[in-house]
Design a protein around this motif. Sequence first.
Motif, PDB file in Angstrom:
ATOM      1  N   MET A 104      82.111 -14.640  97.211  1.00 19.41           N
ATOM      2  CA  MET A 104      82.280 -13.233  97.552  1.00 19.41           C
ATOM      3  C   MET A 104      80.998 -12.589  98.040  1.00 19.41           C
ATOM      4  SD  MET A 104      84.504 -11.911  94.338  1.00 19.41           S
ATOM      5  CE  MET A 104      86.271 -11.885  94.524  1.00 19.41           C
ATOM      6  N   LEU A 105      81.194 -11.549  98.846  1.00 20.47           N
ATOM      7  CA  LEU A 105      80.115 -10.693  99.308  1.00 20.47           C
ATOM      8  C   LEU A 105      80.581  -9.259  99.142  1.00 20.47           C
ATOM      9  CD1 LEU A 105      77.411 -10.220 100.920  1.00 20.47           C
ATOM     10  CD2 LEU A 105      78.830 -10.244 102.984  1.00 20.47           C
ATOM     11  N   ALA A 106      79.812  -8.458  98.419  1.00 21.76           N
ATOM     12  CA  ALA A 106      80.092  -7.031  98.286  1.00 21.76           C
ATOM     13  C   ALA A 106      79.141  -6.276  99.201  1.00 21.76           C
ATOM     14  CB  ALA A 106      79.904  -6.580  96.842  1.00 21.76           C
ATOM     15  N   VAL A 107      79.674  -5.252  99.884  1.00 20.73           N
ATOM     16  CA  VAL A 107      78.894  -4.463 100.828  1.00 20.73           C
ATOM     17  C   VAL A 107      79.182  -2.986 100.561  1.00 20.73           C
ATOM     18  CG1 VAL A 107      78.488  -3.971 103.290  1.00 20.73           C
ATOM     19  CG2 VAL A 107      79.124  -6.284 102.572  1.00 20.73           C
ATOM     20  N   THR A 108      78.131  -2.157 100.592  1.00 17.76           N
ATOM     21  CA  THR A 108      78.338  -0.720 100.443  1.00 17.76           C
ATOM     22  C   THR A 108      78.122  -0.022 101.775  1.00 17.76           C
ATOM     23  OG1 THR A 108      76.039  -0.143  99.954  1.00 17.76           O
ATOM     24  CG2 THR A 108      77.426  -0.806  98.077  1.00 17.76           C
ATOM     25  N   ALA A 109      78.636   1.195 101.874  1.00 21.00           N
ATOM     26  CA  ALA A 109      78.477   1.983 103.091  1.00 21.00           C
ATOM     27  C   ALA A 109      77.003   2.284 103.357  1.00 21.00           C
ATOM     28  CB  ALA A 109      79.280   3.270 102.988  1.00 21.00           C
ATOM     29  N   SER A 110      76.192   2.308 102.305  1.00 13.92           N
ATOM     30  CA  SER A 110      74.760   2.581 102.479  1.00 13.92           C
ATOM     31  C   SER A 110      73.970   1.319 102.827  1.00 13.92           C
ATOM     32  CB  SER A 110      74.186   3.218 101.214  1.00 13.92           C
ATOM     33  OG  SER A 110      74.222   2.306 100.131  1.00 13.92           O
ATOM     34  N   GLY A 111      74.648   0.151 102.884  1.00 16.09           N
ATOM     35  CA  GLY A 111      73.996  -1.067 103.326  1.00 16.09           C
ATOM     36  C   GLY A 111      73.566  -2.029 102.232  1.00 16.09           C
ATOM     37  N   ARG A 112      73.895  -1.749 100.978  1.00 13.45           N
ATOM     38  CA  ARG A 112      73.571  -2.694  99.911  1.00 13.45           C
ATOM     39  C   ARG A 112      74.517  -3.889 100.006  1.00 13.45           C
ATOM     40  NH1 ARG A 112      73.795   1.451  94.927  1.00 13.45           N
ATOM     41  NH2 ARG A 112      72.686  -0.073  93.649  1.00 13.45           N
ATOM     42  N   MET A 113      73.998  -5.090  99.698  1.00 14.47           N
ATOM     43  CA  MET A 113      74.825  -6.292  99.725  1.00 14.47           C
ATOM     44  C   MET A 113      74.498  -7.160  98.521  1.00 14.47           C
ATOM     45  SD  MET A 113      75.057  -7.216 103.849  1.00 14.47           S
ATOM     46  CE  MET A 113      74.334  -8.760 103.629  1.00 14.47           C
ATOM     47  N   ALA A 114      75.540  -7.817  97.996  1.00 15.49           N
ATOM     48  CA  ALA A 114      75.363  -8.770  96.895  1.00 15.49           C
ATOM     49  C   ALA A 114      76.299  -9.935  97.133  1.00 15.49           C
ATOM     50  CB  ALA A 114      75.669  -8.111  95.544  1.00 15.49           C
ATOM     51  N   GLY A 115      75.815 -11.140  96.855  1.00 10.26           N
ATOM     52  CA  GLY A 115      76.638 -12.325  97.031  1.00 10.26           C
ATOM     53  C   GLY A 115      76.474 -12.917  98.416  1.00 10.26           C
ATOM     54  N   SER A 116      77.357 -13.871  98.724  1.00  4.52           N
ATOM     55  CA  SER A 116      77.294 -14.557 100.016  1.00  4.52           C
ATOM     56  C   SER A 116      78.624 -15.246 100.305  1.00  4.52           C
ATOM     57  CB  SER A 116      76.177 -15.610  99.997  1.00  4.52           C
ATOM     58  OG  SER A 116      76.169 -16.329 101.206  1.00  4.52           O
ATOM     59  N   ALA A 124      78.137 -10.492 110.669  1.00  6.69           N
ATOM     60  CA  ALA A 124      79.454 -10.196 111.241  1.00  6.69           C
ATOM     61  C   ALA A 124      80.419  -9.717 110.154  1.00  6.69           C
ATOM     62  CB  ALA A 124      80.010 -11.427 111.940  1.00  6.69           C
ATOM     63  N   VAL A 125      80.370 -10.347 108.985  1.00  6.31           N
ATOM     64  CA  VAL A 125      81.247  -9.951 107.880  1.00  6.31           C
ATOM     65  C   VAL A 125      80.877  -8.550 107.395  1.00  6.31           C
ATOM     66  CG1 VAL A 125      81.934 -10.491 105.499  1.00  6.31           C
ATOM     67  CG2 VAL A 125      81.754 -12.321 107.197  1.00  6.31           C
ATOM     68  N   ALA A 126      79.589  -8.249 107.309  1.00  5.84           N
ATOM     69  CA  ALA A 126      79.148  -6.916 106.884  1.00  5.84           C
ATOM     70  C   ALA A 126      79.622  -5.848 107.862  1.00  5.84           C
ATOM     71  CB  ALA A 126      77.629  -6.879 106.726  1.00  5.84           C
ATOM     72  N   ASP A 127      79.594  -6.152 109.173  1.00  4.35           N
ATOM     73  CA  ASP A 127      80.086  -5.201 110.175  1.00  4.35           C
ATOM     74  C   ASP A 127      81.562  -4.897 109.960  1.00  4.35           C
ATOM     75  OD1 ASP A 127      77.594  -5.064 111.370  1.00  4.35           O
ATOM     76  OD2 ASP A 127      78.109  -6.423 113.018  1.00  4.35           O
ATOM     77  N   VAL A 128      82.356  -5.932 109.700  1.00  7.74           N
ATOM     78  CA  VAL A 128      83.791  -5.741 109.457  1.00  7.74           C
ATOM     79  C   VAL A 128      84.001  -4.979 108.143  1.00  7.74           C
ATOM     80  CG1 VAL A 128      85.985  -6.921 109.019  1.00  7.74           C
ATOM     81  CG2 VAL A 128      84.476  -7.709 110.847  1.00  7.74           C
ATOM     82  N   ALA A 129      83.163  -5.248 107.149  1.00  2.95           N
ATOM     83  CA  ALA A 129      83.254  -4.517 105.874  1.00  2.95           C
ATOM     84  C   ALA A 129      83.015  -3.033 106.093  1.00  2.95           C
ATOM     85  CB  ALA A 129      82.253  -5.090 104.867  1.00  2.95           C
ATOM     86  N   MET A 130      82.036  -2.699 106.924  1.00  2.23           N
ATOM     87  CA  MET A 130      81.763  -1.283 107.231  1.00  2.23           C
ATOM     88  C   MET A 130      82.982  -0.643 107.897  1.00  2.23           C
ATOM     89  SD  MET A 130      78.756  -0.383 106.221  1.00  2.23           S
ATOM     90  CE  MET A 130      77.121  -0.988 105.849  1.00  2.23           C
TER      91      MET A 130
END
Length: 104
Positions: A38-50, A59-65
């Motif tokens: 898993m990867l968790a992403v916040t709207a402010s740009g924090r990320m945890a996991g992979s 690319a995954v972070a962009d889709v998460a946003m």
Amino acid sequence: MSEDILATAATWAAEGEQVALATVVETWGSSPRPAGSMLAVTASGRMAGSVSGGCIEGAVADVAMQAMRDGKPQLLDFGISDERAWEVGLACGGKLKVFVEKLG
């Protein structure tokens, strides 16, 4: 590890952050992370996991946003040929599917 990511995501949500979660749901061949990663992403740009060891995280972070903005989950399908794998830093090719959804 996925429990730690879920706990982190829950903490961020409790702090008022918008959070999206990306989960590897299927792999084929050589993939950097197993199903369930898993990867968790916040709207402010924090990320945890992979979900990939770094090669598709952006690319995954962009889709998460996008999922946080519109609330629509997406199933992403990544396939990397053996030739292309060297370009992105993977030792061998593989395929993976990642489900991205907004939490809450």
